[in-house]
Design a protein around this motif. Structure first.
Motif, short mmCIF file in Angstrom:
data_model
loop_
_atom_site.label_atom_id
_atom_site.label_comp_id
_atom_site.label_asym_id
_atom_site.label_seq_id
_atom_site.Cartn_x
_atom_site.Cartn_y
_atom_site.Cartn_z
N VAL A 1 58.98 93.77 -13.40
CA VAL A 1 58.86 94.20 -14.64
C VAL A 1 59.63 93.11 -15.69
O VAL A 1 59.13 93.11 -16.78
N LEU A 2 60.74 92.85 -15.13
CA LEU A 2 61.42 91.73 -16.20
C LEU A 2 60.68 90.54 -16.25
O LEU A 2 60.71 89.65 -17.29
N ASP A 3 60.03 90.01 -15.06
CA ASP A 3 59.39 88.64 -15.08
C ASP A 3 58.26 88.91 -16.15
O ASP A 3 58.03 87.80 -17.04
N GLU A 4 57.47 89.88 -16.33
CA GLU A 4 56.46 90.17 -17.26
C GLU A 4 56.91 90.33 -18.65
O GLU A 4 56.44 89.57 -19.46
N LEU A 5 58.26 90.78 -18.80
CA LEU A 5 58.78 90.64 -20.35
C LEU A 5 59.34 89.33 -20.65
O LEU A 5 58.82 89.01 -21.80
N VAL A 6 59.82 88.55 -19.78
CA VAL A 6 60.24 87.30 -19.94
C VAL A 6 59.13 86.37 -20.42
O VAL A 6 59.00 85.60 -20.86
N ALA A 7 58.16 86.53 -19.64
CA ALA A 7 56.89 85.75 -19.56
C ALA A 7 56.27 85.95 -21.22
O ALA A 7 55.67 84.89 -21.63
N GLY A 8 56.21 87.00 -21.42
CA GLY A 8 55.79 87.20 -22.83
C GLY A 8 56.47 86.62 -23.84
O GLY A 8 55.80 86.13 -24.69
N VAL A 9 57.74 86.75 -23.46
CA VAL A 9 58.76 85.95 -24.64
C VAL A 9 58.58 84.58 -24.66
O VAL A 9 58.28 83.90 -25.62
N LEU A 10 58.29 83.87 -23.43
CA LEU A 10 58.10 82.65 -23.32
C LEU A 10 56.66 82.11 -23.97
O LEU A 10 56.64 81.17 -24.58
N ALA A 11 55.84 83.06 -23.62
CA ALA A 11 54.52 82.61 -24.11
C ALA A 11 54.14 82.60 -25.72
O ALA A 11 53.61 81.83 -26.15
N ASP A 12 55.04 83.46 -26.39
CA ASP A 12 54.77 83.52 -27.88
C ASP A 12 55.65 82.51 -28.37
O ASP A 12 55.98 82.06 -29.59
N GLY A 13 56.77 82.04 -27.63
CA GLY A 13 57.67 80.96 -28.08
C GLY A 13 58.84 81.15 -28.90
O GLY A 13 58.88 82.43 -29.30
N PRO A 14 59.63 80.47 -29.02
CA PRO A 14 60.88 80.79 -29.99
C PRO A 14 60.35 80.96 -31.37
O PRO A 14 59.48 80.44 -31.87
N ARG A 15 61.22 81.89 -32.27
CA ARG A 15 62.47 82.68 -31.64
C ARG A 15 62.09 83.96 -31.18
O ARG A 15 60.76 84.38 -31.47
N ALA A 16 63.04 84.60 -30.71
CA ALA A 16 62.82 86.10 -30.47
C ALA A 16 63.89 86.98 -30.43
O ALA A 16 65.15 86.44 -30.36
N ASP A 17 63.83 88.38 -30.51
CA ASP A 17 64.97 89.30 -30.57
C ASP A 17 65.17 89.47 -29.21
O ASP A 17 64.11 90.50 -28.73
N LEU A 18 65.99 89.14 -28.39
CA LEU A 18 66.30 89.56 -27.05
C LEU A 18 66.41 91.06 -26.73
O LEU A 18 66.06 91.43 -25.69
N VAL A 19 67.13 91.77 -27.73
CA VAL A 19 67.23 93.27 -27.73
C VAL A 19 65.50 94.00 -27.73
O VAL A 19 65.51 94.49 -26.76
N ALA A 20 64.93 93.67 -28.64
CA ALA A 20 63.65 94.36 -28.80
C ALA A 20 62.68 94.02 -27.91
O ALA A 20 61.72 94.62 -27.14
N ARG A 21 62.71 92.54 -27.28
CA ARG A 21 61.87 92.11 -26.39
C ARG A 21 62.16 92.48 -24.97
O ARG A 21 61.22 92.28 -24.09
N VAL A 22 63.52 92.49 -24.55
CA VAL A 22 64.10 92.46 -23.03
C VAL A 22 64.91 93.49 -23.02
O VAL A 22 64.80 94.21 -21.99
#
Length: 427
Positions: free
Chosen positions: A150-171
């Protein structure tokens, strides 16, 4: 991991030996009764310790407080030894609180039968039995691959979208919510609705009406789910509870009261982890230590669990069943008592230089997961999620850093559990 974070919860624990209150000189003059101090919710940003709680700690080990809701006043214990005594001593009852409108933080107070939070021994062990198997170390080992996926999928989505990201909302928000839902057995289609209810329940925004509406929605859904899972052979919590009701071990009302607080537990992981990542992202020496010595992260995480001010004010009260003397004062039968785990975790008699984050602190008998019979049922689950988040994010995002100045991070207000509302990061 510490004993607190890894205690197996299979079957009832041994009855704790009550710690003895300190003996005082019977000829000494009684100490003046402390004045009642109002403790309104502080809308604090960052990880600063509540200044009013710090003042109460300086005033003495046992003070008196009045919170925003409920009636009257209550004693507050802040010393590590006194907190451990009160939380382990059967002379202090949680069950008695359900018959009173004790001064409290929560705007809406409607304890449910079956809730572990309000049960005293031996009833507490009877109620916990049906769900204990879902939170053992063994169960968490079996859960770990699924949680990692589950976590790997969330982090992969963040990386695919590229910086920057809201760590709370995304993970940090979706991951604990998904893992708790996995353990509980919440169908995928219901998870967002259940999460919305649990988020409102821990909030003080909206007052008692909003909290009551959220509780009615959640507990109505839980009731239907427990009934629907009675013949399931699965090992999730709702299936365990459904079968326990079918066997007559607990009532349906008790099953619902058990499930609600367990479902809400993911909210605490989100906020606690948010504070921990904020600390690592704003203290380079701490981040360098965690990155460079992955094999020694356990003690660092324990120190952060000890140090973070994870909640606003205090949790749940107890009522003295008889007169008890603590810290040289007499708590009379019928008087309510709160303990502050936050204060106990900053007790200089136990933690030298307690306001300092000391990554190698040893020993570290923190009470972040509570103490005694009401030690957090989901402590092993919470620790699993924390370890996965730190290990995965630092491995997959080695250059992780804040995308805004620290003072621009927005924090949650009107909530009983503190944490960042957003955590903008880049890498």
């Amino acid at each position: 991991m510490t004993t607190v974070g890894t205690r197996t919860l299979t079957g009832p624990p041994p009855e704790p030996e009550p710690e003895q209150a300190p003996v005082t000189d019977p000829g000494a003059a009684p100490a003046p009764v402390p004045e009642v101090r109002d403790w309104p919710p502080a809308e604090l940003d960052g990880t600063d310790f509540d200044p009013l709680l710090a003042a109460l700690m300086r005033e003495g080990p046992l003070t008196r407080i009045r919170l925003p809701h409920g009636e009257g006043w209550a004693w507050l214990a802040t010393r590590h030894a006194d907190v451990r005594l009160i939380t382990n001593d059967p002379r202090f009852s949680r069950q008695e609180v359900t018959r009173r409108q004790v001064t409290r933080m929560a705007p809406h107070f409607a304890p449910r039968p079956g809730s572990l939070a309000w049960a005293d021994q031996p009833e507490h062990n009877r109620l916990r039995g049906p769900v204990a198997g879902a939170f053992t170390v063994g169960a968490m080992k079996r859960l770990r691959p699924r949680a990692q996926a589950v976590l790997d999928e969330l982090v992969a989505g963040v990386l695919a979208d590229g910086p920057r990201a809201d760590l709370v909302a995304r993970v940090l928000e979706p991951f604990p919510s998904a893992v708790v839902s996995e353990v509980m057995g919440v169908p995928a289609g219901d998870r967002e609705l259940v999460h919305a209810w649990t988020r409102q329940i821990i909030s003080t925004a909206g007052g008692s009406e909003a909290a009551a509406t959220a509780k009615a929605g959640l507990y109505g859904w839980v009731t239907a789910t427990v009934r629907a899972r009675a013949h399931s052979a699965d090992d999730d919590v709702y299936a365990l509870l459904g079968r326990a009701v079918l066997r007559g071990e607990i009532t349906e009302e008790e099953a619902v009261g058990l499930a609600g607080p367990l479902q809400i537990g993911g909210e605490a992981v989100t906020h606690n982890c948010g504070q921990m990542f904020y600390l690592m992202l704003t203290r380079p020496e701490l981040m360098d230590r965690v990155r460079a010595r992955p094999g020694e992260r356990g003690p660092v995480l324990d120190e952060l669990l000890r140090w973070i001010p994870h909640r606003s004010s205090v949790g749940l009260a107890r009522i003295a069943r008889e007169d008890v003397e603590i810290a040289g004062r007499r708590i009379a039968a019928g008087e309510p008592v709160y303990v502050s785990y936050l204060a106990a975790n900053r007790d200089p008699a136990v933690f030298p230089d307690p306001d300092r984050i000391e990554p190698g602190r040893d020993p570290n008998p923190h009470l972040a997961f509570g103490n005694g019979p009401h030690h957090c049922t989901g402590a092993v689950l919470a620790r699993l999620q924390l370890e996965l988040l730190v290990d995965t994010l630092l491995e997959r995002m080695p250059a992780l850093r804040l995308a805004v100045p620290a003072e621009q991070v927005r924090w949650r207000h009107q909530t009983m559990i503190r944490g960042p509302r957003t955590l903008p990061v880049t890498w």
